[in-house]
Design a protein around this motif. Structure first.
Motif, mmCIF file in Angstrom:
data_model
loop_
_atom_site.group_PDB
_atom_site.id
_atom_site.type_symbol
_atom_site.label_atom_id
_atom_site.label_comp_id
_atom_site.label_asym_id
_atom_site.label_seq_id
_atom_site.Cartn_x
_atom_site.Cartn_y
_atom_site.Cartn_z
ATOM 1 N N PRO A 64 -27.968 -113.890 21.609
ATOM 2 C CA PRO A 64 -27.094 -112.719 21.596
ATOM 3 C C PRO A 64 -27.522 -111.772 20.480
ATOM 4 O O PRO A 64 -28.039 -112.207 19.444
ATOM 5 C CB PRO A 64 -25.703 -113.298 21.322
ATOM 6 N N PRO A 65 -27.348 -110.467 20.696
ATOM 7 C CA PRO A 65 -27.753 -109.530 19.649
ATOM 8 C C PRO A 65 -26.985 -109.794 18.355
ATOM 9 O O PRO A 65 -25.824 -110.185 18.382
ATOM 10 C CB PRO A 65 -27.413 -108.160 20.224
ATOM 11 N N ALA A 66 -27.671 -109.588 17.274
ATOM 12 C CA ALA A 66 -27.060 -109.820 15.959
ATOM 13 C C ALA A 66 -26.054 -108.717 15.646
ATOM 14 O O ALA A 66 -26.219 -107.573 16.052
ATOM 15 C CB ALA A 66 -28.149 -109.856 14.890
ATOM 16 N N TYR A 67 -25.024 -109.079 14.929
ATOM 17 C CA TYR A 67 -24.018 -108.115 14.490
ATOM 18 C C TYR A 67 -24.681 -107.099 13.579
ATOM 19 O O TYR A 67 -25.412 -107.450 12.655
ATOM 20 C CB TYR A 67 -22.900 -108.850 13.746
ATOM 21 N N ASP A 68 -24.455 -105.833 13.831
ATOM 22 C CA ASP A 68 -25.043 -104.748 13.047
ATOM 23 C C ASP A 68 -23.920 -104.064 12.275
ATOM 24 O O ASP A 68 -23.237 -103.182 12.790
ATOM 25 C CB ASP A 68 -25.751 -103.756 13.986
ATOM 26 N N ALA A 69 -23.724 -104.500 11.033
ATOM 27 C CA ALA A 69 -22.623 -103.990 10.209
ATOM 28 C C ALA A 69 -22.733 -102.484 9.974
ATOM 29 O O ALA A 69 -21.728 -101.774 10.011
ATOM 30 C CB ALA A 69 -22.585 -104.732 8.882
ATOM 31 N N ALA A 70 -23.949 -101.993 9.755
ATOM 32 C CA ALA A 70 -24.132 -100.556 9.504
ATOM 33 C C ALA A 70 -23.754 -99.745 10.741
ATOM 34 O O ALA A 70 -23.092 -98.705 10.633
ATOM 35 C CB ALA A 70 -25.575 -100.272 9.100
ATOM 36 N N GLN A 73 -19.957 -99.794 11.168
ATOM 37 C CA GLN A 73 -19.322 -98.894 10.198
ATOM 38 C C GLN A 73 -19.536 -97.433 10.591
ATOM 39 O O GLN A 73 -18.620 -96.621 10.495
ATOM 40 C CB GLN A 73 -19.859 -99.153 8.799
ATOM 41 N N SER A 74 -20.732 -97.087 11.051
ATOM 42 C CA SER A 74 -21.012 -95.695 11.422
ATOM 43 C C SER A 74 -20.169 -95.238 12.608
ATOM 44 O O SER A 74 -19.881 -94.050 12.749
ATOM 45 C CB SER A 74 -22.494 -95.504 11.731
ATOM 46 N N LEU A 75 -19.761 -96.186 13.459
ATOM 47 C CA LEU A 75 -18.935 -95.857 14.621
ATOM 48 C C LEU A 75 -17.443 -96.009 14.330
ATOM 49 O O LEU A 75 -16.616 -95.727 15.193
ATOM 50 C CB LEU A 75 -19.330 -96.743 15.816
ATOM 51 N N GLY A 76 -17.127 -96.467 13.123
ATOM 52 C CA GLY A 76 -15.725 -96.637 12.747
ATOM 53 C C GLY A 76 -15.090 -97.886 13.326
ATOM 54 O O GLY A 76 -13.872 -97.952 13.479
ATOM 55 N N SER A 78 -13.854 -101.826 13.793
ATOM 56 C CA SER A 78 -13.279 -102.937 13.032
ATOM 57 C C SER A 78 -14.216 -104.142 13.161
ATOM 58 O O SER A 78 -15.268 -104.057 13.791
ATOM 59 C CB SER A 78 -11.900 -103.293 13.613
ATOM 60 N N GLU A 79 -13.818 -105.280 12.601
ATOM 61 C CA GLU A 79 -14.630 -106.489 12.720
ATOM 62 C C GLU A 79 -14.772 -106.919 14.181
ATOM 63 O O GLU A 79 -15.727 -107.582 14.545
ATOM 64 C CB GLU A 79 -14.019 -107.628 11.903
ATOM 65 N N GLN A 80 -13.822 -106.532 15.005
ATOM 66 C CA GLN A 80 -13.876 -106.843 16.429
ATOM 67 C C GLN A 80 -14.620 -105.762 17.219
ATOM 68 O O GLN A 80 -14.713 -105.818 18.441
ATOM 69 C CB GLN A 80 -12.465 -106.998 17.015
ATOM 70 N N GLY A 81 -15.123 -104.734 16.520
ATOM 71 C CA GLY A 81 -15.843 -103.657 17.186
ATOM 72 C C GLY A 81 -14.939 -102.649 17.872
ATOM 73 O O GLY A 81 -15.375 -101.924 18.757
ATOM 74 N N MET A 82 -13.693 -102.572 17.448
ATOM 75 C CA MET A 82 -12.704 -101.698 18.085
ATOM 76 C C MET A 82 -12.283 -100.585 17.122
ATOM 77 O O MET A 82 -12.506 -100.679 15.925
ATOM 78 C CB MET A 82 -11.468 -102.514 18.491
ATOM 79 N N ARG A 83 -11.652 -99.551 17.692
ATOM 80 C CA ARG A 83 -11.111 -98.474 16.867
ATOM 81 C C ARG A 83 -10.036 -97.726 17.660
ATOM 82 O O ARG A 83 -10.006 -97.793 18.885
ATOM 83 C CB ARG A 83 -12.208 -97.532 16.395
ATOM 84 N N PRO A 84 -9.180 -96.965 16.953
ATOM 85 C CA PRO A 84 -8.129 -96.206 17.646
ATOM 86 C C PRO A 84 -8.644 -94.847 18.137
ATOM 87 O O PRO A 84 -9.542 -94.259 17.540
ATOM 88 C CB PRO A 84 -7.063 -96.030 16.566
ATOM 89 N N TYR A 85 -8.052 -94.383 19.207
ATOM 90 C CA TYR A 85 -8.338 -93.072 19.791
ATOM 91 C C TYR A 85 -7.018 -92.484 20.274
ATOM 92 O O TYR A 85 -5.990 -93.156 20.271
ATOM 93 C CB TYR A 85 -9.259 -93.196 21.017
ATOM 94 N N VAL A 86 -7.083 -91.247 20.753
ATOM 95 C CA VAL A 86 -5.970 -90.658 21.494
ATOM 96 C C VAL A 86 -6.516 -90.265 22.861
ATOM 97 O O VAL A 86 -7.525 -89.559 22.968
ATOM 98 C CB VAL A 86 -5.361 -89.436 20.773
ATOM 99 N N LEU A 87 -5.843 -90.756 23.893
ATOM 100 C CA LEU A 87 -6.165 -90.420 25.280
ATOM 101 C C LEU A 87 -5.271 -89.263 25.693
ATOM 102 O O LEU A 87 -4.056 -89.315 25.501
ATOM 103 C CB LEU A 87 -5.905 -91.624 26.183
ATOM 104 N N VAL A 88 -5.886 -88.217 26.231
ATOM 105 C CA VAL A 88 -5.135 -87.039 26.678
ATOM 106 C C VAL A 88 -5.327 -86.908 28.181
ATOM 107 O O VAL A 88 -6.465 -86.850 28.662
ATOM 108 C CB VAL A 88 -5.623 -85.755 25.974
ATOM 109 N N LEU A 89 -4.220 -86.892 28.906
ATOM 110 C CA LEU A 89 -4.267 -86.664 30.347
ATOM 111 C C LEU A 89 -3.919 -85.208 30.600
ATOM 112 O O LEU A 89 -2.900 -84.709 30.112
ATOM 113 C CB LEU A 89 -3.287 -87.588 31.065
#
Length: 190
Positions: A64-70, A73-76, A78-89
């Protein structure tokens, strides 16, 4: 994986024997004796199975690909690879702009506004919807703050002119969405 393939081969051999048994049981006694189907099929099946298993044994599964911390972080992310957004319909508004030059300018401004927001890394994903129940489009903004998303949407000509109205929802998803615009420009021909 090898055990699963061996089980499949055993099943094929058992099916051959079962078919052979059924053919013999149903055959009339006056017909000449037929060679056993499993005797005819077993040697080539076993040889093919052994070749397949030895070829599969030599293939090592990809790590499996190695975790790329940089990158995370550059994509914002979390440790789970997730982040918040706002969905607009975007829904059909109360004051649609009639067909013509004004409507064409409004939509040209709409697309230019989306392009600007994408370049600023504020608009992550956008696209039209099917129009069912008045749903016409969607935006995903790189913010967790609905008020910030409202300020960004307020710059869009389709909202300003009442062609569409916006509905806002907090949204949590993969931080990889932040890379979509960069990838899109590499696959967009026009």
């Amino acid at each position: 994986m090898v055990a699963r393939r061996a089980a499949r081969i055993a099943l094929i051999l058992w099916l051959c024997q079962h078919v052979d048994y059924c053919l013999r049981r149903c055959a009339m006694s006056r017909l000449p004796r037929l060679p056993r189907l499993s005797t005819l099929l077993a040697p080539p099946l076993i040889a093919a199975a052994l070749l397949h298993l030895s070829a599969q044994a030599q293939v090592t599964p990809a790590a499996p690909p190695a975790y790329d911390a940089a990158l995370a972080q550059s994509l914002g992310g979390s440790e789970q690879g997730m982040r918040p957004y706002v969905l607009v319909l975007l829904k059909t508004g109360t004051t649609p702009v009639p067909k013509g030059a004004e409507r064409d300018r409004m939509f040209a401004g709409h697309f230019a506004n989306m392009e600007r927001l994408a370049k600023e890394k504020k608009l992550v994903v956008a696209g039209p919807l099917d129009g069912v129940n008045g749903l016409r489009g969607m935006f995903v903004f790189a913010t967790a703050d609905i008020d910030e998303a409202k300020a960004l949407v307020a710059t869009d000509p389709v909202i300003v002119q009442g062609e569409m109205v916006a509905e806002y929802h907090k949204f949590f998803s993969t931080a990889a969405l932040m890379a979509v615009n960069d990838i899109h420009h590499r696959i967009r021909k026009k």
